[in-house]
Design an enzyme around this catalytic site. Structure first.
Site, short mmCIF file in Angstrom:
data_model
loop_
_atom_site.label_atom_id
_atom_site.label_comp_id
_atom_site.label_asym_id
_atom_site.label_seq_id
_atom_site.Cartn_x
_atom_site.Cartn_y
_atom_site.Cartn_z
N LYS A 86 0.85 -1.18 0.00
CA LYS A 86 0.00 0.00 0.00
C LYS A 86 0.89 1.24 0.00
O LYS A 86 1.77 1.39 0.87
CB LYS A 86 -0.87 -0.04 1.25
CG LYS A 86 -2.23 0.55 1.10
CD LYS A 86 -3.02 0.17 2.35
CE LYS A 86 -4.30 0.92 2.45
NZ LYS A 86 -4.88 0.78 3.79
C1 E4P Z 1 -8.17 1.31 3.78
O1 E4P Z 1 -7.42 0.91 2.92
C2 E4P Z 1 -8.04 2.63 4.40
O2 E4P Z 1 -6.81 2.77 5.02
C3 E4P Z 1 -9.16 2.84 5.40
O3 E4P Z 1 -10.38 2.44 4.81
C4 E4P Z 1 -9.25 4.26 5.92
O4 E4P Z 1 -10.41 4.40 6.70
P1 E4P Z 1 -10.66 5.65 7.65
O5 E4P Z 1 -10.88 6.85 6.80
O6 E4P Z 1 -11.87 5.29 8.45
O7 E4P Z 1 -9.42 5.80 8.49
#
Ligand code: E4P
Length: 220
Positions: A86
């Site tokens: 990621k």
């Molecule tokens: C997933 O890949 C993201 O990091 C996550 O959905 C972020 O979510 P949030 O905005 O609730 O922190």
């Protein structure tokens, strides 16, 4: 639409996996910290997740320069064949994504908020792009509209490789419903939202009625 689980909790992953509905997992540093995660145990934790779920498991890089991101990504990718690296959507992230994609390491470009960002991520070679829905809602913008724009725009082009859109930052079942209607390939969903998605008062009421009537049948 596929479901990924958006968590670093092993117990949540085990439970959701037992339901047979999750095709992958996304983690981020905040989610790992929420589990009380230690740096020394991070790689073992990702490996454990990969052993539970037979699908892509996103592990986030935490460096900001392309060479560092690539080095980190290579180490993460070595943990398990299902690891997806990621990478934040930013210039150094694009450069790192290009290099990782050239090494056939799949990348999930995260923190994506706009159509131009998503197109650039796809051009750089990202296999997954994660438009964040809830964080737009947090600032009183329509996150689903932004997601729909990304899905629509990416669908206009052939990037020469598979690109899947992950609806991320999902906060409630309505986000899941809308993500499916907008054509997201994947929704990555916190466990609490996944639980809410399977529940409906009419299902509960219907079950109660069936069980009550079955008692009558048994006692007849
Ligand atoms: C997933 O890949 C993201 O990091 C996550 O959905 C972020 O979510 P949030 O905005 O609730 O922190």
């Amino acid at each position: 639409m596929k479901f990924f689980l958006d968590t670093a909790s092993i117990s949540e992953i085990e439970e959701a996996a037992s339901w047979g509905v999750i095709a992958g997992v996304t983690t981020n540093p905040s989610l790992y910290a929420r589990e009380g995660g230690k740096l020394s145990e991070f790689h073992a934790h990702i490996k454990r997740i990969c052993e539970i779920v037979d699908g892509p498991v996103s592990a986030e890089t935490v460096t900001l320069k392309r060479d560092e991101i690539v080095a980190e990504g290579e180490i993460l990718a070595d943990i398990h064949p299902n690891v997806v690296v990621k990478v934040p959507t930013m210039p150094e992230g694009l450069a790192a994504t290009k290099m990782l994609a050239e090494r056939e390491i799949p990348v999930n470009m995260t923190l994506c908020f706009t159509v131009p960002q998503a197109i650039m991520a796809a051009r750089a070679g990202a296999a997954y792009i994660s438009p964040f829905v809830g964080r737009f809602d947090d600032i009183s913008e329509d996150g689903i509209e932004h997601l729909a724009n990304v899905v629509g725009a990416l669908g206009n082009y052939d990037f020469g490789h598979d690109v899947e859109v992950i609806a991320a930052s999902i906060r409630h079942p309505e986000h899941v419903l809308q993500s499916a209607l907008m054509g997201a390939d994947i929704a990555t969903v916190p466990f609490a939202v996944l639980e809410k998605c399977i529940k409906h008062p009419l299902t509960d009421r219907g079950l109660e009625a069936f069980l009550a009537d079955w008692e009558k049948v048994k006692n007849s």
